[in-house]
Design a protein around this motif. Structure first.
Motif, PDB file in Angstrom:
ATOM      1  N   GLU A 191       5.253 -16.353 -36.620  1.00 33.41           N
ATOM      2  CA  GLU A 191       4.593 -16.869 -35.423  1.00 33.41           C
ATOM      3  C   GLU A 191       5.563 -16.994 -34.253  1.00 33.41           C
ATOM      4  O   GLU A 191       5.175 -16.781 -33.102  1.00 33.41           O
ATOM      5  CB  GLU A 191       3.901 -18.195 -35.721  1.00 33.41           C
ATOM      6  CG  GLU A 191       2.631 -17.989 -36.521  1.00 33.41           C
ATOM      7  CD  GLU A 191       1.861 -19.262 -36.793  1.00 33.41           C
ATOM      8  OE1 GLU A 191       2.396 -20.366 -36.585  1.00 33.41           O
ATOM      9  OE2 GLU A 191       0.700 -19.141 -37.227  1.00 33.41           O
ATOM     10  N   THR A 204       1.185 -13.168 -28.474  1.00 34.34           N
ATOM     11  CA  THR A 204       0.058 -13.002 -29.383  1.00 34.34           C
ATOM     12  C   THR A 204       0.079 -14.076 -30.466  1.00 34.34           C
ATOM     13  O   THR A 204       1.073 -14.779 -30.626  1.00 34.34           O
ATOM     14  CB  THR A 204       0.046 -11.573 -29.981  1.00 34.34           C
ATOM     15  OG1 THR A 204      -1.205 -11.327 -30.606  1.00 34.34           O
ATOM     16  CG2 THR A 204       1.170 -11.361 -30.968  1.00 34.34           C
ATOM     17  N   THR A 205      -1.025 -14.208 -31.162  1.00 30.09           N
ATOM     18  CA  THR A 205      -1.158 -15.236 -32.194  1.00 30.09           C
ATOM     19  C   THR A 205      -1.227 -14.598 -33.574  1.00 30.09           C
ATOM     20  O   THR A 205      -1.432 -13.379 -33.709  1.00 30.09           O
ATOM     21  CB  THR A 205      -2.439 -16.062 -31.978  1.00 30.09           C
ATOM     22  OG1 THR A 205      -3.581 -15.213 -32.218  1.00 30.09           O
ATOM     23  CG2 THR A 205      -2.494 -16.670 -30.584  1.00 30.09           C
ATOM     24  N   HIS A 215      -3.673 -14.974 -35.782  1.00 30.85           N
ATOM     25  CA  HIS A 215      -5.013 -14.415 -35.987  1.00 30.85           C
ATOM     26  C   HIS A 215      -5.172 -13.079 -35.272  1.00 30.85           C
ATOM     27  O   HIS A 215      -5.778 -12.148 -35.814  1.00 30.85           O
ATOM     28  CB  HIS A 215      -6.086 -15.392 -35.521  1.00 30.85           C
ATOM     29  CG  HIS A 215      -6.293 -16.532 -36.462  1.00 30.85           C
ATOM     30  ND1 HIS A 215      -7.238 -17.502 -36.237  1.00 30.85           N
ATOM     31  CD2 HIS A 215      -5.714 -16.862 -37.639  1.00 30.85           C
ATOM     32  CE1 HIS A 215      -7.220 -18.379 -37.233  1.00 30.85           C
ATOM     33  NE2 HIS A 215      -6.290 -18.007 -38.077  1.00 30.85           N
ATOM     34  N   GLN A 216      -4.612 -12.972 -34.085  1.00 32.97           N
ATOM     35  CA  GLN A 216      -4.684 -11.702 -33.358  1.00 32.97           C
ATOM     36  C   GLN A 216      -3.899 -10.620 -34.088  1.00 32.97           C
ATOM     37  O   GLN A 216      -4.356  -9.480 -34.195  1.00 32.97           O
ATOM     38  CB  GLN A 216      -4.161 -11.879 -31.932  1.00 32.97           C
ATOM     39  CG  GLN A 216      -5.069 -12.720 -31.070  1.00 32.97           C
ATOM     40  CD  GLN A 216      -4.447 -13.083 -29.738  1.00 32.97           C
ATOM     41  OE1 GLN A 216      -3.242 -12.945 -29.527  1.00 32.97           O
ATOM     42  NE2 GLN A 216      -5.277 -13.561 -28.824  1.00 32.97           N
ATOM     43  N   SER A 217      -2.757 -10.979 -34.617  1.00 37.47           N
ATOM     44  CA  SER A 217      -1.939 -10.025 -35.357  1.00 37.47           C
ATOM     45  C   SER A 217      -2.656  -9.520 -36.607  1.00 37.47           C
ATOM     46  O   SER A 217      -2.661  -8.321 -36.898  1.00 37.47           O
ATOM     47  CB  SER A 217      -0.606 -10.688 -35.736  1.00 37.47           C
ATOM     48  OG  SER A 217       0.154  -9.841 -36.570  1.00 37.47           O
ATOM     49  N   THR A 272      -5.833  -9.413 -37.073  1.00 37.64           N
ATOM     50  CA  THR A 272      -6.962  -8.595 -36.630  1.00 37.64           C
ATOM     51  C   THR A 272      -6.499  -7.208 -36.212  1.00 37.64           C
ATOM     52  O   THR A 272      -7.109  -6.194 -36.598  1.00 37.64           O
ATOM     53  CB  THR A 272      -7.713  -9.308 -35.489  1.00 37.64           C
ATOM     54  OG1 THR A 272      -8.112 -10.615 -35.950  1.00 37.64           O
ATOM     55  CG2 THR A 272      -8.931  -8.526 -35.050  1.00 37.64           C
ATOM     56  N   VAL A 304     -14.596 -17.891 -35.692  1.00 35.92           N
ATOM     57  CA  VAL A 304     -13.189 -17.876 -35.281  1.00 35.92           C
ATOM     58  C   VAL A 304     -12.723 -16.432 -35.101  1.00 35.92           C
ATOM     59  O   VAL A 304     -12.051 -16.088 -34.119  1.00 35.92           O
ATOM     60  CB  VAL A 304     -12.305 -18.622 -36.311  1.00 35.92           C
ATOM     61  CG1 VAL A 304     -10.828 -18.453 -35.997  1.00 35.92           C
ATOM     62  CG2 VAL A 304     -12.686 -20.089 -36.374  1.00 35.92           C
ATOM     63  N   VAL A 305     -13.102 -15.575 -36.027  1.00 34.91           N
ATOM     64  CA  VAL A 305     -12.702 -14.170 -35.956  1.00 34.91           C
ATOM     65  C   VAL A 305     -13.375 -13.482 -34.768  1.00 34.91           C
ATOM     66  O   VAL A 305     -12.732 -12.717 -34.048  1.00 34.91           O
ATOM     67  CB  VAL A 305     -13.013 -13.439 -37.277  1.00 34.91           C
ATOM     68  CG1 VAL A 305     -12.643 -11.960 -37.183  1.00 34.91           C
ATOM     69  CG2 VAL A 305     -12.280 -14.106 -38.439  1.00 34.91           C
ATOM     70  N   THR A 309     -11.451 -14.362 -31.816  1.00 29.73           N
ATOM     71  CA  THR A 309     -10.195 -13.601 -31.761  1.00 29.73           C
ATOM     72  C   THR A 309     -10.450 -12.184 -31.268  1.00 29.73           C
ATOM     73  O   THR A 309      -9.695 -11.661 -30.447  1.00 29.73           O
ATOM     74  CB  THR A 309      -9.522 -13.584 -33.151  1.00 29.73           C
ATOM     75  OG1 THR A 309      -9.242 -14.924 -33.547  1.00 29.73           O
ATOM     76  CG2 THR A 309      -8.234 -12.773 -33.135  1.00 29.73           C
ATOM     77  N   GLU A 346     -10.829 -12.327 -27.628  1.00 30.08           N
ATOM     78  CA  GLU A 346      -9.528 -12.459 -26.959  1.00 30.08           C
ATOM     79  C   GLU A 346      -8.833 -11.102 -26.863  1.00 30.08           C
ATOM     80  O   GLU A 346      -8.274 -10.750 -25.812  1.00 30.08           O
ATOM     81  CB  GLU A 346      -8.626 -13.429 -27.727  1.00 30.08           C
ATOM     82  CG  GLU A 346      -9.090 -14.861 -27.748  1.00 30.08           C
ATOM     83  CD  GLU A 346      -8.388 -15.707 -28.800  1.00 30.08           C
ATOM     84  OE1 GLU A 346      -8.735 -16.895 -28.900  1.00 30.08           O
ATOM     85  OE2 GLU A 346      -7.499 -15.190 -29.530  1.00 30.08           O
ATOM     86  N   LEU A 347      -8.851 -10.359 -27.958  1.00 31.01           N
ATOM     87  CA  LEU A 347      -8.189  -9.052 -27.983  1.00 31.01           C
ATOM     88  C   LEU A 347      -8.880  -8.052 -27.064  1.00 31.01           C
ATOM     89  O   LEU A 347      -8.218  -7.226 -26.427  1.00 31.01           O
ATOM     90  CB  LEU A 347      -8.138  -8.517 -29.417  1.00 31.01           C
ATOM     91  CG  LEU A 347      -7.218  -9.288 -30.362  1.00 31.01           C
ATOM     92  CD1 LEU A 347      -7.454  -8.857 -31.813  1.00 31.01           C
ATOM     93  CD2 LEU A 347      -5.753  -9.106 -29.976  1.00 31.01           C
TER      94      LEU A 347
END
Length: 148
Positions: free
Chosen positions: A25, A33-34, A36-38, A40, A70-71, A74, A77-78
Motif C-alpha cells: 500500500e 492508487t489504492t 482495491h484499485q490495484s 481490480t 465496494v467493487v 472502485t 473510480e478507475l
C-alpha cells in the motif's frame, strides 16, 4: 526476527498478510492508487485486458471478500481516472486504457520487488509447504463462506 517458528494460526497469517500489504500500500500510494484499485486492474490484466463488468465485479468481490457495491465503486473510480473504459466493441465490457496498463505494470513491478525481498532466501521446499497449507486454509474458508 523470530528464532523459533510459531505454529501457523490465524494471527500468524494475519500478521504476515498485513505486514506485506502495508508495504504494498505504501508503494501504491506513491502512484496515487489504492489496494482495491490495484486488485481490480490486476483482474482486468489477468483477463487479457478486457472483461465483462459483472465478471470483474464477481472476480474482485471473491478475491477481496467485500461487497459488490465496494467493487462497483472502485470500478467507477478507475473509469473516472481513465484507467478503465467501456469497450466500444462490446457493450458491458471494460478494458484497460494505456494509462491503466502503465499503472498496473509499474505497480506490479514494485510489488514483485517487495515479494522478492520478503520471500528471498526462503527454501523452495518451505515455500511449497506454506503454499499448500495456505491454499487449503483458503479453500476451507471459501467453502464456509459459500455455505453461509
Amino acid at each position: 526476527m523470530t528464532t523459533t517458528a510459531p505454529p501457523v494460526n490465524a494471527r500468524v497469517l494475519a500478521l504476515a498478510h498485513h505486514a506485506g500489504r502495508a508495504l504494498l500500500e505504501r508503494a501504491l500510494a506513491r502512484h496515487g492508487t489504492t489496494f482495491h484499485q490495484s486488485v481490480t486492474l490486476r483482474a482486468v490484466t489477468a483477463a487479457g485486458g478486457t472483461v465483462g463488468r459483472e465478471e470483474l465485479v464477481g472476480d474482485v468481490t471473491g478475491s477481496l471478500k467485500t461487497d459488490a457495491s465496494v467493487v462497483r465503486g472502485t470500478i467507477g473510480e478507475l473509469t473516472a481516472a481513465k484507467l478503465l473504459e467501456e469497450d466500444p466493441a462490446e457493450a458491458g465490457r471494460l478494458r484497460l486504457t494505456d494509462a491503466g496498463r502503465e499503472l498496473y505494470e509499474s505497480t506490479a513491478a514494485e510489488g514483485a520487488g517487495i515479494a522478492a525481498r520478503l520471500y528471498g532466501g526462503i527454501p523452495e521446499e518451505d515455500l511449497a509447504v506454506a503454499g499448500r497449507v495456505l491454499a487449503l486454509v483458503t479453500d476451507r474458508a471459501n467453502a464456509e463462506l459459500a455455505g453461509a
